[in-house]
Design a protein around this motif. Structure first.
Motif, short mmCIF file in Angstrom:
data_model
loop_
_atom_site.label_atom_id
_atom_site.label_comp_id
_atom_site.label_asym_id
_atom_site.label_seq_id
_atom_site.Cartn_x
_atom_site.Cartn_y
_atom_site.Cartn_z
N MET A 145 0.83 -1.20 0.00
CA MET A 145 0.00 0.00 0.00
C MET A 145 0.87 1.26 0.00
N THR A 146 2.02 1.19 0.65
CA THR A 146 2.91 2.36 0.70
C THR A 146 3.37 2.75 -0.70
N LEU A 147 3.68 1.74 -1.54
CA LEU A 147 4.11 2.02 -2.91
C LEU A 147 2.98 2.68 -3.70
N THR A 148 1.77 2.23 -3.49
CA THR A 148 0.62 2.83 -4.17
C THR A 148 0.47 4.29 -3.78
N ILE A 149 0.58 4.58 -2.51
CA ILE A 149 0.44 5.97 -2.03
C ILE A 149 1.55 6.84 -2.59
N ALA A 150 2.79 6.36 -2.50
CA ALA A 150 3.93 7.15 -2.98
C ALA A 150 3.84 7.39 -4.48
N LEU A 151 3.54 6.35 -5.23
CA LEU A 151 3.46 6.50 -6.69
C LEU A 151 2.31 7.41 -7.09
N SER A 152 1.19 7.29 -6.41
CA SER A 152 0.04 8.16 -6.70
C SER A 152 0.39 9.62 -6.46
N ILE A 153 1.05 9.90 -5.35
CA ILE A 153 1.39 11.29 -5.01
C ILE A 153 2.43 11.84 -5.99
N VAL A 154 3.44 11.05 -6.30
CA VAL A 154 4.47 11.52 -7.25
C VAL A 154 3.85 11.80 -8.62
N LEU A 155 3.03 10.87 -9.10
CA LEU A 155 2.40 11.08 -10.40
C LEU A 155 1.45 12.28 -10.36
N ALA A 156 0.71 12.43 -9.28
CA ALA A 156 -0.20 13.58 -9.17
C ALA A 156 0.59 14.89 -9.24
N LEU A 157 1.70 14.95 -8.52
CA LEU A 157 2.52 16.18 -8.55
C LEU A 157 3.08 16.44 -9.96
N LEU A 158 3.52 15.40 -10.63
CA LEU A 158 4.04 15.57 -12.00
C LEU A 158 2.97 16.10 -12.95
N PHE A 159 1.77 15.52 -12.84
CA PHE A 159 0.70 15.96 -13.75
C PHE A 159 0.16 17.34 -13.38
N VAL A 160 0.21 17.71 -12.11
CA VAL A 160 -0.16 19.08 -11.73
C VAL A 160 0.83 20.05 -12.36
N ALA A 161 2.12 19.72 -12.31
CA ALA A 161 3.15 20.60 -12.86
C ALA A 161 3.03 20.72 -14.38
N THR A 162 2.88 19.60 -15.07
CA THR A 162 2.78 19.68 -16.54
C THR A 162 1.48 20.34 -16.98
N GLY A 163 0.42 20.07 -16.23
CA GLY A 163 -0.85 20.72 -16.55
C GLY A 163 -0.80 22.22 -16.32
N ALA A 164 -0.06 22.63 -15.29
CA ALA A 164 0.05 24.06 -14.99
C ALA A 164 0.71 24.81 -16.14
N GLY A 165 1.74 24.22 -16.72
CA GLY A 165 2.40 24.86 -17.85
C GLY A 165 1.44 25.09 -19.00
N LYS A 166 0.58 24.12 -19.23
CA LYS A 166 -0.38 24.22 -20.34
C LYS A 166 -1.49 25.22 -20.03
N VAL A 167 -2.05 25.11 -18.84
CA VAL A 167 -3.19 25.96 -18.48
C VAL A 167 -2.76 27.42 -18.29
N LEU A 168 -1.61 27.62 -17.67
CA LEU A 168 -1.16 28.98 -17.36
C LEU A 168 -0.34 29.61 -18.48
N GLY A 169 -0.02 28.84 -19.51
CA GLY A 169 0.66 29.40 -20.68
C GLY A 169 2.13 29.70 -20.48
N ALA A 170 2.86 28.78 -19.86
CA ALA A 170 4.31 28.96 -19.69
C ALA A 170 4.99 29.01 -21.06
N LYS A 171 6.05 29.78 -21.16
CA LYS A 171 6.72 30.00 -22.44
C LYS A 171 7.14 28.69 -23.10
#
Length: 114
Positions: free
Chosen positions: A1-27
């Motif tokens: 279960m620990t691996l599931t939690i860690a992987l979910s959080i890491v992936l969520a953070l990565l997709f928040v970051a990549t999505g932010a670039g797209k939504v906010l219009g980073a250069k």
């Protein structure tokens, strides 16, 4: 279960970051959008879907498993589309490797015991 939690959080953070670039219009994000010949609306929609998937990964940890499964499948489909887009527009191999690694991590998460 620990691996599931860690992987979910890491992936969520990565997709928040990549999505932010797209939504906010980073250069850099706009340069990538132009390289892939996508409209601004489609690019922002993809970013919003990345955010929604990230939220689904986290919500699935604390409430219903099916939300996390749906988010994982949705993000996986986005990564398949990203890989196809990179192949189509002859993008850098490093970007394709990142897309495929993320896809592999999402598949792993999908089949981990929740």
């Amino acid at each position: 279960m620990t691996l599931t939690i860690a992987l979910s959080i890491v992936l969520a953070l990565l997709f928040v970051a990549t999505g932010a670039g797209k939504v906010l219009g980073a250069k850099k994000s706009i340069e990538a959008r132009d390289h892939f010949r996508m409209s601004g609306t489609l690019w922002r929609t993809i970013g919003a879907l990345e955010w929604a998937g990230a939220v689904g990964l986290v919500v699935g940890l604390v409430t219903w498993d099916w939300v996390a499964h749906a988010a994982t499948v949705g993000l996986g489909l986005l990564m398949v589309g990203a890989t196809i887009t990179r192949l189509r527009y002859d993008s850098k191999p490093t970007g394709m490797v990142v897309d495929l690694v993320l896809l592999a991590l999402l598949i792993t998460l999908l089949f981990l015991d929740r």
